[in-house]
Design a protein around this motif. Structure first.
Motif, PDB file in Angstrom:
ATOM      1  N   ASP A   1     -15.911  14.021  11.201  1.00  0.00           N
ATOM      2  CA  ASP A   1     -14.781  13.203  11.644  1.00  0.00           C
ATOM      3  C   ASP A   1     -14.408  12.207  10.558  1.00  0.00           C
ATOM      4  O   ASP A   1     -14.698  11.014  10.646  1.00  0.00           O
ATOM      5  N   VAL A   2     -13.780  12.702   9.496  1.00  0.00           N
ATOM      6  CA  VAL A   2     -13.385  11.864   8.383  1.00  0.00           C
ATOM      7  C   VAL A   2     -11.892  11.585   8.449  1.00  0.00           C
ATOM      8  O   VAL A   2     -11.099  12.411   8.908  1.00  0.00           O
ATOM      9  N   SER A   3     -11.515  10.427   7.985  1.00  0.00           N
ATOM     10  CA  SER A   3     -10.109  10.054   7.930  1.00  0.00           C
ATOM     11  C   SER A   3      -9.368  10.947   6.941  1.00  0.00           C
ATOM     12  O   SER A   3      -9.919  11.361   5.915  1.00  0.00           O
ATOM     13  N   ASN A   4      -8.123  11.242   7.238  1.00  0.00           N
ATOM     14  CA  ASN A   4      -7.313  12.050   6.319  1.00  0.00           C
ATOM     15  C   ASN A   4      -6.422  11.192   5.429  1.00  0.00           C
ATOM     16  O   ASN A   4      -5.500  11.702   4.789  1.00  0.00           O
ATOM     17  N   SER A   5      -6.707   9.898   5.366  1.00  0.00           N
ATOM     18  CA  SER A   5      -5.937   8.983   4.541  1.00  0.00           C
ATOM     19  C   SER A   5      -6.665   8.704   3.230  1.00  0.00           C
ATOM     20  O   SER A   5      -7.883   8.468   3.224  1.00  0.00           O
ATOM     21  N   SER A   6      -5.932   8.708   2.124  1.00  0.00           N
ATOM     22  CA  SER A   6      -6.554   8.418   0.833  1.00  0.00           C
ATOM     23  C   SER A   6      -7.134   7.011   0.796  1.00  0.00           C
ATOM     24  O   SER A   6      -8.076   6.736   0.040  1.00  0.00           O
ATOM     25  N   SER A   7      -6.613   6.100   1.615  1.00  0.00           N
ATOM     26  CA  SER A   7      -7.130   4.735   1.646  1.00  0.00           C
ATOM     27  C   SER A   7      -8.539   4.672   2.209  1.00  0.00           C
ATOM     28  O   SER A   7      -9.219   3.657   2.066  1.00  0.00           O
ATOM     29  N   ASN A   8      -8.991   5.759   2.826  1.00  0.00           N
ATOM     30  CA  ASN A   8     -10.333   5.830   3.396  1.00  0.00           C
ATOM     31  C   ASN A   8     -11.219   6.845   2.685  1.00  0.00           C
ATOM     32  O   ASN A   8     -12.193   7.329   3.258  1.00  0.00           O
ATOM     33  N   ARG A   9     -10.845   7.154   1.436  1.00  0.00           N
ATOM     34  CA  ARG A   9     -11.669   8.065   0.633  1.00  0.00           C
ATOM     35  C   ARG A   9     -11.988   7.414  -0.706  1.00  0.00           C
ATOM     36  O   ARG A   9     -11.115   6.799  -1.327  1.00  0.00           O
TER      37      ARG A   9
END
Length: 465
Positions: A321-329
């Motif tokens: 369950d990982v975020s799909n936003s670059s701000s969360n990678r």
């Protein structure tokens, strides 16, 4: 949502290592604590002598440099000393890699030694039948049977790890942030997994391995998506290095528990055995920093980047369950893993928002086209933290990289370990600062504030130039 079975996890309480090695509080100098190392040989180990080794001995600022250290033993330790690893390419390691001779207990058959050590993480192994007193010259390293390492596959790690708490009566530097969180229920899970990777050669054909840390709350909050940090190993490393040698899961547990870090999924990839090697990409180009084939490394790690985006990242996105936003990678790495992080920074700028580059090999020089906004769009909009150890063999490369960033108007943060060399204690310190002070904070990092802002200490009077 994917909740994995924990394949390998090890979070040992101080002084609870079973029959063998244990930490003991003495309340006496030099450090207030000792480790009772006890090596019980198996039936095939017939030793006439055993050395305890694996960790560099100590120096202080008066006796340490890139090329020498006097190698004080733990018994001579003082509060201003630090363990410093010299690299064989730059200096004579003999003094700081001396092993400590263990004593044979005729009654139990064990080999024993009691060693005072300061707080933090210490890596060690047992070396039987050495012909010299330098453990690096011994033929074999045996991990502690009573304190086995965290590893995906047996033999991945050649050293055990022991952690000691801080004693303010005798010590100055507190490294308790590396120790396991006291509340066991708030500790995350460490596991190792295999994913499809066509061309990979280990552990099986077309299959590769990866380490995963999940925060303690994972799977307990419906529909929650988590930020994800990828942390790369360095040269000759594996996907278990960050867990065994850096004890990164303890560091993350403590920061999450203290509210200093948002609960984060940690992925530790391994860029070896993908079906191509560094040697295949070597060039005859002019070498920088004495021995580094910068052009060859860049080509190799861009190949690694392409491989990860084809196989690893899709597997992570599908199973967690990982975020799909670059701000969360985010992506980080040490030494050659820092070179991989550079490849991500310049060629996958829009996929990650934050980069931690530790003890990097040489980066593009100022004026290189990779800094051009048309080549690397968004380069000035991401967060960058870089650093090395003051005694690090890559110190000059790290400083040159920062000079290039400044010349190209790319903002960044930096952290240098003032007692650090090219070793895990340095990278533990840098990543701790990164996790605590930079990760998931607004980007870009290091942007200058305006002098027209109000001074909060002056009753509302603006700053003056």
């Amino acid at each position: 949502m994917h909740i994995p079975k924990v394949i390998s996890s090890l979070t040992l309480a101080v002084g609870a290592l079973g029959k063998g090695t244990a930490v003991r509080k003495t309340g006496k100098g030099p450090t207030g604590y000792v480790v009772d190392f006890v090596f019980t040989p198996n039936s095939t180990t017939h030793a006439s002598s055993v050395l305890l080794g694996g960790f560099p001995l100590f120096s202080d600022s008066l006796h340490g440099s890139l090329s020498k250290t006097d190698g004080y033993s733990p018994y001579e330790w003082k509060s201003d000393m630090f363990s410093m690893r010299l690299s064989p390419d730059y200096g004579n390691e003999a003094d700081n890699l001396a092993g400590l001779e263990m004593t044979h207990n005729e009654h139990t058959g064990d080999w024993e030694i009691t060693v005072p050590l300061p707080s933090g993480t210490w890596l060690y192994a047992y070396y039987p039948n050495c012909t010299t007193g330098n453990w690096r010259n011994c033929d074999v390293a045996i991990v502690d049977p009573s304190n086995l390492p965290i590893e995906a596959f047996a033999g991945d790690q050649l050293l055990s790890a022991i952690q000691l708490p801080f004693d303010r009566e005798f010590q100055v530097n507190d490294y308790d942030w590396q120790l396991p969180l006291e509340d066991i229920s708030k500790r995350g899970n460490v596991s190792f997994h295999r994913y499809s990777s066509p061309g990979s050669t280990y552990p099986y054909p077309n299959v590769h391995d990866v380490g995963v840390y999940l925060p303690y709350e994972y799977g307990k909050i419906p529909n929650k998506k988590y930020p994800v940090l990828y942390l790369s190993n360095g040269g000759q490393g594996s996907d278990s290095d960050w867990f065994q040698q850096a004890q990164i899961h303890n560091i993350v547990d403590r920061l999450i528990n203290a509210g200093k870090l948002e609960p984060t999924i940690l992925i530790t990839p391994n860029w070896y055995d993908l079906g191509f090697t560094l040697e295949e990409y070597q060039t005859n180009a002019t070498l920088q920093a004495e021995y580094l084939d910068v052009v060859g490394y860049s080509r190799f790690f861009n190949k690694v980047r392409e491989n990860f985006f084809s196989y690893l990242m899709p597997w992570v996105n599908e199973n967690y369950d990982v975020s799909n936003s670059s701000s969360n990678r985010a992506f980080g790495g040490l030494a050659l893993g820092g070179t991989l992080t550079l490849a991500m920074l310049f060629n996958a700028t829009d996929y990650f928002s934050s980069y931690c580059i530790m003890s990097p090999t040489p980066a593009p020089s100022a004026g290189d086209q990779q800094y051009n906004a048309t080549i690397s769009p968004g380069l000035r909009d991401v967060g960058i933290l870089t650093g090395a150890g003051f005694y690090d063999t890559t110190f000059n490369a790290a400083r040159d990289w920062e000079t290039a960033l400044a010349a190209e108007n790319v903002t960044y943060l930096s952290h240098y370990s003032m007692s650090g060399a090219h070793q895990w204690s340095t990278w533990q310190e840098i990543v701790y600062v990164y996790l605590k002070e930079a990760l998931w904070k607004p980007v870009p990092y290091g942007r200058k504030t305006s002098f027209n802002q109000v001074n909060p200490l002056s009753g509302g009077v603006p700053y003056r130039r």
